[in-house]
Design a protein around this motif. Sequence first.
Motif, PDB file in Angstrom:
ATOM      1  N   ILE A  10       0.846  -1.192   0.000  1.00 59.16           N
ATOM      2  CA  ILE A  10       0.000   0.000   0.000  1.00 59.16           C
ATOM      3  C   ILE A  10       0.880   1.240   0.000  1.00 59.16           C
ATOM      4  O   ILE A  10       0.660   2.178  -0.744  1.00 59.16           O
ATOM      5  N   ASP A  11       1.870   1.256   0.829  1.00 55.91           N
ATOM      6  CA  ASP A  11       2.815   2.369   0.906  1.00 55.91           C
ATOM      7  C   ASP A  11       4.160   1.822   0.448  1.00 55.91           C
ATOM      8  O   ASP A  11       4.708   0.922   1.061  1.00 55.91           O
ATOM      9  N   TYR A  12       4.699   2.370  -0.612  1.00 57.59           N
ATOM     10  CA  TYR A  12       5.914   1.834  -1.217  1.00 57.59           C
ATOM     11  C   TYR A  12       7.082   1.753  -0.240  1.00 57.59           C
ATOM     12  O   TYR A  12       7.933   0.905  -0.360  1.00 57.59           O
ATOM     13  N   MET A  18       0.961  -4.843   3.307  1.00 58.51           N
ATOM     14  CA  MET A  18       0.686  -5.427   1.999  1.00 58.51           C
ATOM     15  C   MET A  18      -0.803  -5.699   1.855  1.00 58.51           C
ATOM     16  O   MET A  18      -1.499  -5.926   2.841  1.00 58.51           O
ATOM     17  N   ILE A  19      -1.273  -5.682   0.614  1.00 63.32           N
ATOM     18  CA  ILE A  19      -2.622  -6.132   0.311  1.00 63.32           C
ATOM     19  C   ILE A  19      -2.513  -7.327  -0.614  1.00 63.32           C
ATOM     20  O   ILE A  19      -1.529  -7.477  -1.345  1.00 63.32           O
ATOM     21  N   THR A  20      -3.501  -8.185  -0.561  1.00 64.64           N
ATOM     22  CA  THR A  20      -3.564  -9.355  -1.431  1.00 64.64           C
ATOM     23  C   THR A  20      -4.914  -9.338  -2.120  1.00 64.64           C
ATOM     24  O   THR A  20      -5.935  -9.084  -1.481  1.00 64.64           O
ATOM     25  N   PHE A  21      -4.902  -9.572  -3.415  1.00 64.29           N
ATOM     26  CA  PHE A  21      -6.171  -9.722  -4.115  1.00 64.29           C
ATOM     27  C   PHE A  21      -6.048 -10.841  -5.133  1.00 64.29           C
ATOM     28  O   PHE A  21      -4.969 -11.195  -5.563  1.00 64.29           O
TER      29      PHE A  21
END
Length: 77
Positions: A10-12, A18-21
Motif C-alpha cells: 500500500i505504501d511503497y 501489503m494487500i492481497t487480491f
Amino acid sequence: MIHIYFVIPIDYFVFFKMITFTVEMNEVLASALAQFVKRVGFSEIRGNAVNDFEAYLIRDALDRVRIELANAGFSPR
C-alpha cells in the motif's frame, strides 16, 4: 480457470503493509496479460503516469504481476 494472487504494498516505503487480491481468468486472458506486461515499455507507463515516481511504482507493480504470471506458468519468451 487460472487463479493468480497478488500482494502489493500500500505504501511503497513500508513493505510490511501489503494487500492481497485474487484475479480469476482463463488461460487465453492470462497469456495475453503476460505478453502485455512483457512488452509494455517505460515510455508507455510514463506517458500514463503523473510523474516519474508514479511511473516507477507502476513498473514495479507490473513486475510483480509478471512474476506471478510466470509462477502460474505464463512466461512468454
